[in-house]
Design an enzyme around this catalytic site. Structure first.
Site, short mmCIF file in Angstrom:
data_model
loop_
_atom_site.label_atom_id
_atom_site.label_comp_id
_atom_site.label_asym_id
_atom_site.label_seq_id
_atom_site.Cartn_x
_atom_site.Cartn_y
_atom_site.Cartn_z
N ASP A 52 -11.33 -4.19 -4.41
CA ASP A 52 -10.53 -2.95 -4.35
C ASP A 52 -10.65 -2.16 -5.66
O ASP A 52 -9.65 -1.75 -6.24
CB ASP A 52 -9.05 -3.27 -4.08
CG ASP A 52 -8.86 -4.29 -2.98
OD1 ASP A 52 -9.61 -4.23 -1.99
OD2 ASP A 52 -7.95 -5.14 -3.10
N GLU A 55 -7.48 1.60 6.22
CA GLU A 55 -6.82 1.32 4.95
C GLU A 55 -7.68 1.82 3.80
O GLU A 55 -8.75 2.39 3.99
CB GLU A 55 -6.55 -0.18 4.81
CG GLU A 55 -7.82 -1.03 4.72
CD GLU A 55 -7.55 -2.53 4.64
OE1 GLU A 55 -6.41 -2.95 4.95
OE2 GLU A 55 -8.49 -3.28 4.27
#
Length: 316
Positions: free
Chosen positions: A14, A194
């Site tokens: 991420d 997401e």
């Protein structure tokens, strides 16, 4: 096209890279232990690989931010540093999902690596449900918050929502849903939208996002709207019918996703993302530590649309 070291930083998922006006690059990402927030700083993109990580916050032993610290991002809003991240009160799964909510930290000091970070608390949205992967952007003088959240009335793990902000830790107005998992490539393993990220060019504003399970099915989708559109009107957003960045079996790059955007030292756009170089995952993919941070140049076609290309093979 510039060739970067690949991977750039190992075991950091991420990833988010901020190119700041002070001439430095700042890096933040999920660590494999999911227990802390750390920042790196360097004068170049590639210098981040050797930069010393500085821990700026650790999760407490109990409470709503005591487990699974995920997907942090670093932003500067009106001269103040902010970190947005997701956390849970427990690592347990309930009703098929983790129990994450969204939180913010703030630092008013000039140096975010050594400055004091204050907890601003939870960022509340329209639903009290699984929520994560928040990002921030300013457009036409308005502050926007963009994130992923579960709606119990909609099939899947999470949809993408947008809202204006009253201040950097408070939303205002009713959030709008921009996208939900509905296409075949968004619903492999899990129904997921997401990890949104924003980039602008010419007459369009773009949102990339991640879809499907976090194994080799993970991939990037793309939304876009006219630069002058009402961004809080879902009808203004267009959705790519196909993923724009996905697994390359030839290059042994699996599940590229959860991206951000930055620019190189010459002002060229750069895609920041994570991917694995194998598919044989033992247990839950979330607990496999080898989602490595990678970067590549982002190109554009003559119509002003981004060309993500394919994830290049490891070269080191």
């Amino acid at each position: 096209m510039k060739i970067y070291p690949n991977p750039l930083i190992t075991q950091r998922a991420d990833p988010f890279i901020l190119r700041h006006s002070d001439g430095n690059y700042y890096f933040i990402a999920s660590v494999p232990e999911y227990d802390r927030l750390e920042l790196r700083r360097a004068t170049s993109l590639t210098g981040l690989a050797q930069a010393t990580p500085h821990v700026v916050w650790r999760k407490p032993a109990s409470g709503p931010m005591s487990a699974l610290i995920w997907a942090p991002e670093l932003h500067v809003i009106d001269g103040v540093w902010y970190i947005y991240f997701a956390a849970a009160h427990s690592p347990e799964i309930k009703d098929g999902l983790f129990q994450h909510r969204m939180f913010a930290l703030a630092c008013s000091d000039a140096d975010p690596l050594t400055g004091e970070w204050q907890e601003k608390g939870r960022i509340h949205s329209h639903l009290d449900s699984f929520s994560l992967d928040a990002t921030y952007f300013n457009h036409r003088g308005r502050h926007y918050y963009l994130w992923a959240q579960k709606d119990p009335a909609i099939r899947g793990n999470s949809n993408l929502y947008l809202a204006e902000m009253a201040n950097p830790w408070t939303l205002q107005g009713e959030p709008v849903m921009l996208s939900k998992p509905e296409l075949p490539w968004e619903t492999r393993g899990f129904w997921v939208n997401e990890g949104p990220a924003v980039i602008r060019r010419g007459q369009r504003i773009f949102i990339s996002y991640s879809a499907s399970a976090t194994d080799e099915n993970y991939c990037l989708g793309l939304l876009w709207a006219d630069i002058d559109a009402d961004l809080t009107d879902p009808a203004q957003w267009h959705k790519s019918p196909q993923p724009v960045f996905r697994t390359s079996y030839d290059n042994r790059q699996y599940g590229p996703g959860h991206n951000s955007f930055t620019q190189d030292e010459d002002g060229n756009d750069v895609l920041v993302y994570h991917a694995r170089n194998y598919t044989e995952i033992d247990g839950d993919p979330l607990y496999d530590p080898n989602r490595h941070t990678r970067i590549k140049t982002l190109s554009w076609d003559e119509q002003g649309m981004p060309l993500f290309g394919e994830p290049p093979a490891d070269n080191q």
